[in-house]
Motif scaffolding. Structure first.
Motif, PDB file in Angstrom:
ATOM      1  N   VAL A 174     -28.193   9.041 -51.950  1.00  0.00           N
ATOM      2  CA  VAL A 174     -29.385   8.196 -51.963  1.00  0.00           C
ATOM      3  C   VAL A 174     -29.182   6.970 -51.089  1.00  0.00           C
ATOM      4  O   VAL A 174     -30.070   6.584 -50.313  1.00  0.00           O
ATOM      5  CB  VAL A 174     -29.746   7.800 -53.406  1.00  0.00           C
ATOM      6  N   ARG A 175     -28.023   6.361 -51.189  1.00  0.00           N
ATOM      7  CA  ARG A 175     -27.743   5.185 -50.364  1.00  0.00           C
ATOM      8  C   ARG A 175     -27.765   5.559 -48.885  1.00  0.00           C
ATOM      9  O   ARG A 175     -28.322   4.836 -48.044  1.00  0.00           O
ATOM     10  CB  ARG A 175     -26.389   4.588 -50.737  1.00  0.00           C
ATOM     11  N   ALA A 176     -27.182   6.692 -48.545  1.00  0.00           N
ATOM     12  CA  ALA A 176     -27.119   7.102 -47.134  1.00  0.00           C
ATOM     13  C   ALA A 176     -28.491   7.437 -46.570  1.00  0.00           C
ATOM     14  O   ALA A 176     -28.768   7.183 -45.390  1.00  0.00           O
ATOM     15  CB  ALA A 176     -26.193   8.311 -46.983  1.00  0.00           C
ATOM     16  N   VAL A 177     -29.355   8.012 -47.404  1.00  0.00           N
ATOM     17  CA  VAL A 177     -30.675   8.433 -46.938  1.00  0.00           C
ATOM     18  C   VAL A 177     -31.468   7.257 -46.379  1.00  0.00           C
ATOM     19  O   VAL A 177     -32.214   7.390 -45.401  1.00  0.00           O
ATOM     20  CB  VAL A 177     -31.448   9.121 -48.091  1.00  0.00           C
ATOM     21  N   GLY A 178     -31.306   6.089 -46.962  1.00  0.00           N
ATOM     22  CA  GLY A 178     -32.064   4.920 -46.520  1.00  0.00           C
ATOM     23  C   GLY A 178     -31.616   4.329 -45.205  1.00  0.00           C
ATOM     24  O   GLY A 178     -32.320   3.509 -44.610  1.00  0.00           O
ATOM     25  N   GLY A 179     -30.453   4.724 -44.721  1.00  0.00           N
ATOM     26  CA  GLY A 179     -29.974   4.221 -43.439  1.00  0.00           C
ATOM     27  C   GLY A 179     -29.167   2.945 -43.549  1.00  0.00           C
ATOM     28  O   GLY A 179     -29.069   2.325 -44.614  1.00  0.00           O
ATOM     29  N   SER A 180     -28.571   2.554 -42.436  1.00  0.00           N
ATOM     30  CA  SER A 180     -27.748   1.354 -42.370  1.00  0.00           C
ATOM     31  C   SER A 180     -28.609   0.115 -42.139  1.00  0.00           C
ATOM     32  O   SER A 180     -29.756   0.223 -41.681  1.00  0.00           O
ATOM     33  CB  SER A 180     -26.725   1.475 -41.238  1.00  0.00           C
ATOM     34  N   GLY A 181     -28.040  -1.024 -42.375  1.00  0.00           N
ATOM     35  CA  GLY A 181     -28.784  -2.284 -42.254  1.00  0.00           C
ATOM     36  C   GLY A 181     -28.617  -2.972 -40.922  1.00  0.00           C
ATOM     37  O   GLY A 181     -28.776  -4.198 -40.843  1.00  0.00           O
ATOM     38  N   PHE A 182     -28.313  -2.203 -39.870  1.00  0.00           N
ATOM     39  CA  PHE A 182     -28.077  -2.844 -38.570  1.00  0.00           C
ATOM     40  C   PHE A 182     -28.470  -1.915 -37.434  1.00  0.00           C
ATOM     41  O   PHE A 182     -28.569  -0.692 -37.608  1.00  0.00           O
ATOM     42  CB  PHE A 182     -26.601  -3.233 -38.426  1.00  0.00           C
ATOM     43  N   ASN A 183     -28.698  -2.515 -36.279  1.00  0.00           N
ATOM     44  CA  ASN A 183     -28.888  -1.788 -35.019  1.00  0.00           C
ATOM     45  C   ASN A 183     -27.696  -2.072 -34.119  1.00  0.00           C
ATOM     46  O   ASN A 183     -27.344  -3.242 -33.898  1.00  0.00           O
ATOM     47  CB  ASN A 183     -30.151  -2.257 -34.286  1.00  0.00           C
ATOM     48  N   LEU A 184     -27.105  -1.024 -33.578  1.00  0.00           N
ATOM     49  CA  LEU A 184     -25.974  -1.147 -32.667  1.00  0.00           C
ATOM     50  C   LEU A 184     -26.420  -0.692 -31.277  1.00  0.00           C
ATOM     51  O   LEU A 184     -26.853   0.443 -31.100  1.00  0.00           O
ATOM     52  CB  LEU A 184     -24.807  -0.286 -33.156  1.00  0.00           C
ATOM     53  N   ASN A 185     -26.325  -1.575 -30.306  1.00  0.00           N
ATOM     54  CA  ASN A 185     -26.707  -1.271 -28.933  1.00  0.00           C
ATOM     55  C   ASN A 185     -25.453  -0.974 -28.119  1.00  0.00           C
ATOM     56  O   ASN A 185     -24.545  -1.819 -28.038  1.00  0.00           O
ATOM     57  CB  ASN A 185     -27.439  -2.467 -28.319  1.00  0.00           C
ATOM     58  N   LEU A 186     -25.374   0.206 -27.528  1.00  0.00           N
ATOM     59  CA  LEU A 186     -24.237   0.585 -26.699  1.00  0.00           C
ATOM     60  C   LEU A 186     -24.709   0.675 -25.246  1.00  0.00           C
ATOM     61  O   LEU A 186     -25.507   1.548 -24.895  1.00  0.00           O
ATOM     62  CB  LEU A 186     -23.650   1.922 -27.160  1.00  0.00           C
ATOM     63  N   PHE A 187     -24.261  -0.240 -24.436  1.00  0.00           N
ATOM     64  CA  PHE A 187     -24.667  -0.321 -23.036  1.00  0.00           C
ATOM     65  C   PHE A 187     -24.130   0.889 -22.278  1.00  0.00           C
ATOM     66  O   PHE A 187     -22.967   1.251 -22.436  1.00  0.00           O
ATOM     67  CB  PHE A 187     -24.081  -1.616 -22.434  1.00  0.00           C
ATOM     68  N   PRO A 188     -24.958   1.568 -21.451  1.00  0.00           N
ATOM     69  CA  PRO A 188     -26.314   1.152 -21.085  1.00  0.00           C
ATOM     70  C   PRO A 188     -27.449   1.948 -21.708  1.00  0.00           C
ATOM     71  O   PRO A 188     -28.602   1.604 -21.465  1.00  0.00           O
ATOM     72  CB  PRO A 188     -26.297   1.414 -19.576  1.00  0.00           C
ATOM     73  N   ASN A 189     -27.196   3.010 -22.523  1.00  0.00           N
ATOM     74  CA  ASN A 189     -28.333   3.898 -22.773  1.00  0.00           C
ATOM     75  C   ASN A 189     -28.525   4.428 -24.182  1.00  0.00           C
ATOM     76  O   ASN A 189     -29.397   5.265 -24.398  1.00  0.00           O
ATOM     77  CB  ASN A 189     -28.251   5.105 -21.814  1.00  0.00           C
ATOM     78  N   VAL A 190     -27.743   3.985 -25.171  1.00  0.00           N
ATOM     79  CA  VAL A 190     -27.934   4.555 -26.505  1.00  0.00           C
ATOM     80  C   VAL A 190     -27.814   3.476 -27.569  1.00  0.00           C
ATOM     81  O   VAL A 190     -27.047   2.515 -27.423  1.00  0.00           O
ATOM     82  CB  VAL A 190     -26.919   5.688 -26.783  1.00  0.00           C
TER      83      VAL A 190
END
Length: 418
Positions: free
Chosen positions: A286-302
């Protein structure tokens, strides 16, 4: 344009409008950035067995990501060595050989030239072993497959650096089962690729652009998505990578699993219990289904964006293709993956509450940039991050800071002016 000229286009707190609009700059980006760094091309679950493949891109160059009969990964230019025709037009599948439709040259999944029809018509010294499909360097981390044309570049793990910690945390969405892709959808917007790159660590826009999304939520969930009010931050992770923490309580999905299950997941929890899963597994899923609490930007495209992968592909200086990849548990409960897909559709889907609004914002940035072309794009927002949250030695700002954008553009500057 000289290296010095490129350096003058990026300052500490702003970038020049020409970075969105100048076609010559775009062409140089494809060579100096996309052909000289690690670029995300696929996830390992996209290639589940021997002789599987998926077509992808590195900048503007079409590639085939393959897994050969020994299960080794390869990234190959999708171009016959004879007269340049593409050798694979399918999106994904299984193939023990790739055959050029023009003159029939055929290639193994590792790129080796297998057969040339009517080879007697070539000179006696023609050596087929000298004409494989062009192979890129390929490395993986946590199932994410990256490729590069630069054979001298540092190892992938070194390039990712402190971002590895956040990738590890993001992959806990597998709830102990591992992570796999569940599907994807693509769309294009009429704007420069860097406009979308900026968006991934831009919390400032969230309560404004995504008001309709917030209005669609129940009160408890809306409080969870109060991204500007939970003490989050944005952190420069080096090499153009950055992380934006919006919900600090959901950084590590294995923490505080004894907390009450949110009402919106109560029905899922009951279904998992009815299937015979023990309480610990139910809470973890259940905890995993809701997703993580952050956005990780990996330069340059994902980007590893809360609960999905967002992949950008530059098409022209004023057109970008975006691919949203839904992810779920590899071997986990079907009910959990089904719930993840419904949540993905709610925000990221083509008819969701998030993606269409974001895309309009990006389009209007590109359109507005045509006025006052000698002006600058401001990236000066941000105060200090809450004390003690960021890793020592990292540049960090509050959750609405434009720290991540500044980090990406400083990497752009380093690569373009090198």
């Amino acid at each position: 344009m000289s290296n010095h000229d490129y350096a003058t286009l990026v300052r500490e707190d702003r970038v020049h409008t020409s970075l969105y609009r100048d076609a010559a700059i775009f062409d140089e980006e494809m060579d100096r950035i996309f052909k000289n760094t690690w670029v995300w091309v696929a996830h390992e679950s996209d290639l589940p067995g021997k002789n599987t493949f998926k077509t992808s891109w590195v900048g503007r160059e079409a590639v085939i990501v393959t897994r050969d009969r020994d299960l080794k990964l390869h990234v190959l230019l999708n171009r016959c060595r004879h007269r340049a025709a593409s050798v694979c037009e399918k999106k994904q599948g299984k193939a023990s050989v790739f055959v050029c439709p023009y003159h029939g040259w055929s290639y193994d999944p590792d790129g080796r030239l297998r057969k040339v029809p009517h080879v007697a018509g070539y000179p006696a010294d023609f050596d087929t072993s000298e004409s494989p499909l062009i192979s890129l360097r390929v490395e993986t981390y946590q199932g994410m497959i990256f490729a590069t044309f630069n054979q001298e570049i540092e190892p992938l793990e070194t390039f990712l650096g402190p971002a590895r910690k956040w990738i590890d945390l993001f992959m806990k969405q597998g709830a102990g089962y591992g992570v796999k892709t569940l599907g994807e959808h693509k769309f294009r917007f009429p704007g420069n690729w860097k406009i979308q790159l900026e968006n991934t660590t831009d919390a400032y826009h969230f309560p404004i652009v995504h008001k309709t999304f917030l209005d669609s939520l129940d009160e408890d969930t809306e409080n969870v998505f109060d991204v500007l009010g939970q003490g989050g931050w944005v952190e420069d992770l080096g090499n153009g990578h950055s992380v934006m923490v919006m919900i600090p309580d959901l950084i590590d999905l294995e923490d505080n699993l004894d907390a009450p299950i949110p009402e919106r997941f109560a029905e899922l929890a009951d279904e998992l219990r009815a299937e015979g899963h023990d309480d610990a597994t139910v809470r973890k899923v259940v905890r995993a289904v809701g997703g993580s609490g952050f956005n990780l930007n990996l330069f340059p495209n994902v980007a590893c964006s809360m609960a999905f992968f967002r992949v950008l592909r530059p098409v022209t200086v004023e057109e970008t293709e975006i691919m949203h990849v839904a992810i779920g548990m590899d071997g986990g409960p079907a009910a959990g993956n089904r719930m993840r897909l419904r949540l993905h559709e709610h925000f990221q889907g083509p008819m969701g509450f998030g993606t269409p609004d974001d895309a309009e914002g990006w389009e209007r940035v590109q359109r507005g940039a045509a006025a006052g072309t000698d002006l600058w794009i401001m990236l000066n927002r941000g105060v200090e991050a809450p004390e003690g949250v960021a890793d020592a030695g990292h540049n960090a700002g509050d959750v609405s800071a434009e720290t991540g954008m500044r980090a990406a553009y400083q990497q752009w500057k380093r690569m373009m002016a090198a």
